[in-house]
Each structure stands twice: as C-alpha cells, then as structure tokens.
Write an enzyme that holds these catalytic residues in place. Structure first.
Site, short mmCIF file in Angstrom:
data_model
loop_
_atom_site.label_atom_id
_atom_site.label_comp_id
_atom_site.label_asym_id
_atom_site.label_seq_id
_atom_site.Cartn_x
_atom_site.Cartn_y
_atom_site.Cartn_z
CG ASN A 92 -1.52 1.37 1.49
OD1 ASN A 92 -2.46 1.80 0.83
ND2 ASN A 92 -0.95 2.08 2.47
CB SER A 144 -3.32 4.85 -8.55
OG SER A 144 -4.01 6.05 -8.83
CE1 TYR A 157 1.33 7.55 -6.45
CE2 TYR A 157 -0.47 7.99 -7.98
CZ TYR A 157 -0.02 7.47 -6.78
OH TYR A 157 -0.91 6.88 -5.92
CB ALA A 159 5.13 5.95 -15.35
#
Length: 256
Positions: A92, A144, A157, A159
C-alpha cells in the site's frame, strides 16, 4: 470474511490514510497484522487504536524502508519469526509530489519510482519466495486509477502505478502454479492526509475537492474506509479463484 482468522498479513504504509484503514480492517477480521511504516510513532498509534477497538486480531508495528531490499528482507524475516508465515501481502505504501512533468527533474523522478515501483517489487522478492515454498499466499497491490487512465501533474507516479498493474498481472501468471493469487486494487481520488498535504486546507481546498467530486458519478470523493473491504475479500477464502485482476474503486469515475 472466511479464512482470515489467525493469518499473518503484512501491510506497507499502514501508519495513515488508506493503509491505516486496511490495517484496522484486517485486524478486525482476526489477522495478525505486521504494519510496515517508516514513521514509528504513526505505526504505534495505529496499533494502539486497534487494541482499543478490541480487534479480534493484532497489529504489530515494524519500521522498514521498503526502498531498500536488504532492509525489507530483514523485516520480513523478523515478521515470520515473531508472528508466523506470511499469508497475505498488501503493498500500500506510496508517495507523490504532483507537478507538471516538464518542471521536474531526475531527483524527484527517482524518489517517486523507488517508493512506488521498486518498493512493491522488493516486497514481492522477500515475501513471495517464502509463499512459493509453502505453495500458498495472497498479494494485493494498491495501485491507482492513475495507472489505468493517467492523470495530469502525476506522470511519473502514473507510470509507476501502471507498472504495478502490469507487474501484478505478470506475477499472477508466474505464481499461479504455487497457489499464490496476485491482484491489484486501483483507488480513485481519495480524501487522505496525503491529499491534504498537496491540496492544503481551508475554503479553497474544499472548493477544489467539491469540484472534483462533481465529476464522480457517486458525487463524493473516496474515504480510506472505502477500500479495506475489497482487500480483505481478496485475502479471504471467498476470493480463491480470482487472480491477475486490476479492480477499480473510484465511485464510477472510471468504468471499463
């Protein structure tokens, strides 16, 4: 959820936000949760919160720099010696500093990649080899929707999260023979301390969040508590035939 009582689960970045909510839910389900976080005070506070809530399971904090493979190996070894074999890994932990890509440089790119991509890869290397020896285990990677559809001001981010989704699918294929199921959960915009650090607080920040919420079919931003149910499900016996999936939890913001 079936089959979680007494199982050992590692949750990275469990000291706040989505990670905290995941830790508390898994402990409520009866797991022995190893909370990995670089912030020892935050990790201890979550462990105390779980104890105060009377969770059926337990929360044990561990300080671990997930960008360092040797540190990860040592932390996982300690978890297994103290709590038992790891059944579930929840990757996470994540971090970003939103900005237009052309205004940023290699130092920031490397920091984002190290935490959001190499961090989960390090955890897979340390945990999955142990799972493979036992021929059982579950991995849930918190990616995400930015990794599915992209997002402005978060190119590197995005990527990394797209890479996490592809890595999850590849590992699901490799590890299926060892009865290790690997899935990704893809949050949408979420009202967390990390978002507050970027967006700030006060009237202007609230206007920005309200504007974002209007673009979501369910007309609200996600809260950290919107994710742990799916993650607990993926670690349970009920999800024993699900692997290689990227599940969007975004209030309908992205549909595919």
């Amino acid at each position: 959820m079936k089959g979680l009582t007494g199982k050992v689960a590692i949750v990275t970045g469990g000291g706040s936000g989505i990670g905290e909510a995941i830790v508390l839910r898994l402990a409520e389900e009866g797991c022995k949760v190893a909370l990995f976080d670089i912030n020892s005070d935050a990790a201890a506070a979550v462990a105390e919160k779980s104890r105060a809530a009377g969770a059926a399971g337990s929360v044990s904090p561990y300080v671990a720099d997930i960008t360092n493979l040797e540190a990860v190996e040592a932390a996982v070894e300690k978890v297994e010696s103290e709590l038992g074999p790891v059944w579930m890994l929840v990757n996470n932990a994540g971090w970003d500093q939103p900005a237009p890509f052309l205004s940023t440089g290699p130092e920031l790119w490397q920091k984002i990649v190290n935490l959001n991509l190499f961090g989960p890869i390090n955890l897979h290397a340390a945990v999955c080899k142990r799972m493979a020896e036992r021929n059982e285990g579950r991995v849930v990677n918190v990616a995400s929707d930015a990794g599915r559809v992209g997002t402005s001001n978060e190119a590197v981010y995005s990527a990394c999260k797209g890479g996490t989704i592809a890595f999850s699918k590849s590992m699901a294929r490799e590890l299926a023979r060892n009865n290790i199921l690997v899935n990704a959960v893809c949050p949408g915009p979420t009202d967390t301390p990390a978002m507050a650090a970027v967006a700030g607080t006060g009237p202007e920040a609230e206007k920005w969040k309200q504007s974002m919420a209007r673009g979501i079919p369910l007309r609200r931003m996600a809260q950290p508590e919107d994710y742990p149910g799916m993650i607990a499900f993926l670690g349970s016996d009920d999800a024993g035939y699900i692997t290689g999936q990227a599940i969007s939890i975004s209030g309908g913001l992205t549909m595919s």
